[in-house]
Design a protein around this motif. Structure first.
Motif, mmCIF file in Angstrom:
data_model
loop_
_atom_site.group_PDB
_atom_site.id
_atom_site.type_symbol
_atom_site.label_atom_id
_atom_site.label_comp_id
_atom_site.label_asym_id
_atom_site.label_seq_id
_atom_site.Cartn_x
_atom_site.Cartn_y
_atom_site.Cartn_z
ATOM 1 N N TYR A 125 43.219 101.862 0.095
ATOM 2 C CA TYR A 125 42.666 102.577 1.235
ATOM 3 C C TYR A 125 42.740 101.724 2.507
ATOM 4 O O TYR A 125 42.962 102.248 3.586
ATOM 5 C CB TYR A 125 41.210 102.976 0.997
ATOM 6 N N ALA A 126 42.554 100.426 2.369
ATOM 7 C CA ALA A 126 42.569 99.540 3.536
ATOM 8 C C ALA A 126 43.937 99.557 4.208
ATOM 9 O O ALA A 126 44.037 99.417 5.425
ATOM 10 C CB ALA A 126 42.197 98.124 3.127
ATOM 11 N N LYS A 127 44.997 99.735 3.428
ATOM 12 C CA LYS A 127 46.346 99.796 4.007
ATOM 13 C C LYS A 127 46.553 101.071 4.818
ATOM 14 O O LYS A 127 47.425 101.121 5.678
ATOM 15 C CB LYS A 127 47.394 99.721 2.902
ATOM 16 N N LEU A 128 45.759 102.100 4.569
ATOM 17 C CA LEU A 128 45.889 103.361 5.286
ATOM 18 C C LEU A 128 45.100 103.382 6.591
ATOM 19 O O LEU A 128 45.272 104.282 7.399
ATOM 20 C CB LEU A 128 45.414 104.520 4.392
ATOM 21 N N LEU A 129 44.228 102.380 6.764
ATOM 22 C CA LEU A 129 43.396 102.337 7.974
ATOM 23 C C LEU A 129 44.195 101.846 9.175
ATOM 24 O O LEU A 129 45.112 101.034 9.032
ATOM 25 C CB LEU A 129 42.211 101.401 7.765
ATOM 26 N N PRO A 130 43.827 102.297 10.376
ATOM 27 C CA PRO A 130 44.443 101.716 11.580
ATOM 28 C C PRO A 130 44.035 100.246 11.725
ATOM 29 O O PRO A 130 42.998 99.832 11.195
ATOM 30 C CB PRO A 130 43.879 102.550 12.724
ATOM 31 N N PRO A 131 44.828 99.455 12.419
ATOM 32 C CA PRO A 131 44.545 98.015 12.511
ATOM 33 C C PRO A 131 43.187 97.657 13.108
ATOM 34 O O PRO A 131 42.601 96.651 12.752
ATOM 35 C CB PRO A 131 45.669 97.477 13.410
ATOM 36 N N ASP A 132 42.668 98.475 14.007
ATOM 37 C CA ASP A 132 41.399 98.129 14.658
ATOM 38 C C ASP A 132 40.182 98.708 13.929
ATOM 39 O O ASP A 132 39.047 98.525 14.363
ATOM 40 C CB ASP A 132 41.407 98.608 16.111
ATOM 41 N N ALA A 133 40.369 99.383 12.804
ATOM 42 C CA ALA A 133 39.258 99.992 12.068
ATOM 43 C C ALA A 133 38.501 98.928 11.282
ATOM 44 O O ALA A 133 39.082 97.928 10.849
ATOM 45 C CB ALA A 133 39.782 101.063 11.119
ATOM 46 N N PRO A 134 37.193 99.124 11.092
ATOM 47 C CA PRO A 134 36.427 98.164 10.294
ATOM 48 C C PRO A 134 36.858 98.211 8.827
ATOM 49 O O PRO A 134 37.325 99.230 8.323
ATOM 50 C CB PRO A 134 34.974 98.618 10.457
ATOM 51 N N SER A 135 36.689 97.114 8.152
ATOM 52 C CA SER A 135 37.102 96.988 6.757
ATOM 53 C C SER A 135 36.277 97.896 5.852
ATOM 54 O O SER A 135 35.078 98.094 6.062
ATOM 55 C CB SER A 135 36.941 95.536 6.310
ATOM 56 N N TYR A 136 36.936 98.439 4.829
ATOM 57 C CA TYR A 136 36.213 99.237 3.842
ATOM 58 C C TYR A 136 35.229 98.376 3.047
ATOM 59 O O TYR A 136 34.224 98.860 2.570
ATOM 60 C CB TYR A 136 37.187 99.882 2.857
ATOM 61 N N TYR A 137 35.529 97.106 2.886
ATOM 62 C CA TYR A 137 34.698 96.234 2.052
ATOM 63 C C TYR A 137 33.295 96.053 2.612
ATOM 64 O O TYR A 137 32.384 95.672 1.888
ATOM 65 C CB TYR A 137 35.359 94.870 1.872
#
Length: 120
Positions: free
Chosen positions: A55-67
């Motif tokens: 899922y983290a690879k699908l996030l935009p670069p400036d989005a907060p981490s899923y963790y």
């Protein structure tokens, strides 16, 4: 591995966890059932973090981490509770049917958190 593979493994792990809880209600196979419970916990943990990485690879670069998302931290805390609940039944702190009921409720909450991924 694909996201679908991690999701499938996560569900298989949770099935094993609840097979273990079902074994708490049996007087004969409780020890074997706890083995399935432990294996299920490990599978669900590893596949859960694998899904988070995908899922983290699908996030935009400036989005907060899923963790660091509260729903992820809540799921991890409830995973720890699921791991500890059989101890309460074994030491007779809580009755086994009550432990199974609590586990079912926690399982429902875990499913809702994973499906809806609420922001709170």
């Amino acid at each position: 591995m694909s996201l679908q593979t991690y999701h499938f493994l996560h569900l298989i792990g949770l099935i094993f966890v609840f097979i273990g809880f079902g074994g708490l209600l049996s007087s004969e196979g409780a020890k074997k059932a706890m083995t399935w419970h432990g294996i299920g916990l490990v599978i669900s943990l590893v596949s859960g973090f694998g899904m988070l990485a995908k899922y983290a690879k699908l996030l935009p670069p400036d989005a907060p981490s899923y963790y660091t998302q509260p729903w992820v931290l809540t799921k991890f805390a409830l995973w720890l509770v699921l791991g500890f609940l059989p101890v309460l039944a074994k030491r007779r702190v809580l009755a086994a049917p009550l432990v199974v009921l609590i586990a079912a409720v926690i399982g429902g909450v875990l499913g809702a958190l994973g499906y809806f991924k609420p922001v709170f």
